[in-house]
Design a protein around this motif. Structure first.
Motif, mmCIF file in Angstrom:
data_model
loop_
_atom_site.group_PDB
_atom_site.id
_atom_site.type_symbol
_atom_site.label_atom_id
_atom_site.label_comp_id
_atom_site.label_asym_id
_atom_site.label_seq_id
_atom_site.Cartn_x
_atom_site.Cartn_y
_atom_site.Cartn_z
ATOM 1 N N GLY A 85 0.785 -1.229 0.000
ATOM 2 C CA GLY A 85 0.000 0.000 0.000
ATOM 3 C C GLY A 85 0.818 1.281 0.000
ATOM 4 O O GLY A 85 0.262 2.366 0.207
ATOM 5 N N TRP A 86 2.099 1.183 -0.245
ATOM 6 C CA TRP A 86 2.965 2.367 -0.270
ATOM 7 C C TRP A 86 3.126 2.885 -1.689
ATOM 8 O O TRP A 86 3.141 2.107 -2.637
ATOM 9 C CB TRP A 86 4.342 2.025 0.277
ATOM 10 N N ARG A 87 3.269 4.181 -1.824
ATOM 11 C CA ARG A 87 3.645 4.802 -3.093
ATOM 12 C C ARG A 87 5.119 5.152 -2.979
ATOM 13 O O ARG A 87 5.519 5.854 -2.052
ATOM 14 C CB ARG A 87 2.829 6.058 -3.350
ATOM 15 N N VAL A 88 5.906 4.663 -3.923
ATOM 16 C CA VAL A 88 7.356 4.879 -3.891
ATOM 17 C C VAL A 88 7.718 5.909 -4.955
ATOM 18 O O VAL A 88 7.395 5.742 -6.127
ATOM 19 C CB VAL A 88 8.125 3.559 -4.143
ATOM 20 N N ILE A 89 8.391 6.969 -4.513
ATOM 21 C CA ILE A 89 8.866 8.017 -5.415
ATOM 22 C C ILE A 89 10.395 7.939 -5.405
ATOM 23 O O ILE A 89 11.002 7.973 -4.337
ATOM 24 C CB ILE A 89 8.445 9.420 -4.941
ATOM 25 N N ARG A 90 10.989 7.849 -6.590
ATOM 26 C CA ARG A 90 12.448 7.740 -6.683
ATOM 27 C C ARG A 90 13.023 8.947 -7.414
ATOM 28 O O ARG A 90 12.470 9.396 -8.409
ATOM 29 C CB ARG A 90 12.851 6.484 -7.452
ATOM 30 N N PHE A 91 14.141 9.401 -6.893
ATOM 31 C CA PHE A 91 14.902 10.462 -7.540
ATOM 32 C C PHE A 91 16.371 10.048 -7.548
ATOM 33 O O PHE A 91 16.814 9.304 -6.676
ATOM 34 C CB PHE A 91 14.781 11.793 -6.764
ATOM 35 N N TRP A 92 17.106 10.574 -8.490
ATOM 36 C CA TRP A 92 18.559 10.400 -8.496
ATOM 37 C C TRP A 92 19.152 11.460 -7.579
ATOM 38 O O TRP A 92 18.618 12.570 -7.465
ATOM 39 C CB TRP A 92 19.121 10.549 -9.908
#
Length: 118
Positions: A85-92
């Motif tokens: 149920g998590w939303r994962v946001i990725r950045f460099w």
């Protein structure tokens, strides 16, 4: 359990510069009034930043995440977290330094999309 606590402490003390900079803006409910935790355990993983209220995870990736094994690991990890149920946001990492406003705007946008928890 003690191993996980020790590992989280080590990660907090050795935060990469990009994580440290982002933490300055996520801590103390600075963004949308929500609480973020750093180096937070979820399942068998330790995520960079997690907002339990909105179930959002922010991950910062360095160059090592470009390697094939790391890509596969990250995909499996993200799939596990999303199933929970998590939303994962990725950045460099470099985005934090070169596009900081855009990074913050995207985190803000994701938090607002999910709205307050019931």
């Amino acid at each position: 359990m003690m191993k996980a606590i020790t590992r989280r402490r080590q990660l907090r003390q050795a935060m990469p510069e990009a994580e440290h900079l982002l933490w300055l803006f996520l801590r103390n409910r600075n963004l949308c009034g929500v609480k973020f935790r750093r180096q937070h355990p979820i399942g068998g993983y330790i995520v960079d930043f997690a907002c339990n209220e909105r179930r959002v995870i922010v991950e910062l990736d360095g160059g090592q995440h470009n390697e094939d094994e790391a890509k596969i690991y990250d995909q499996q990890r993200t799939a596990f977290l999303e199933r929970g149920g998590w939303r994962v946001i990725r950045f460099w990492n470099h985005q934090v330094f070169e596009e900081f406003d855009a990074v913050m705007e995207e985190i803000y946008r994701q938090l607002m999309l999910l709205g307050p928890s019931p």
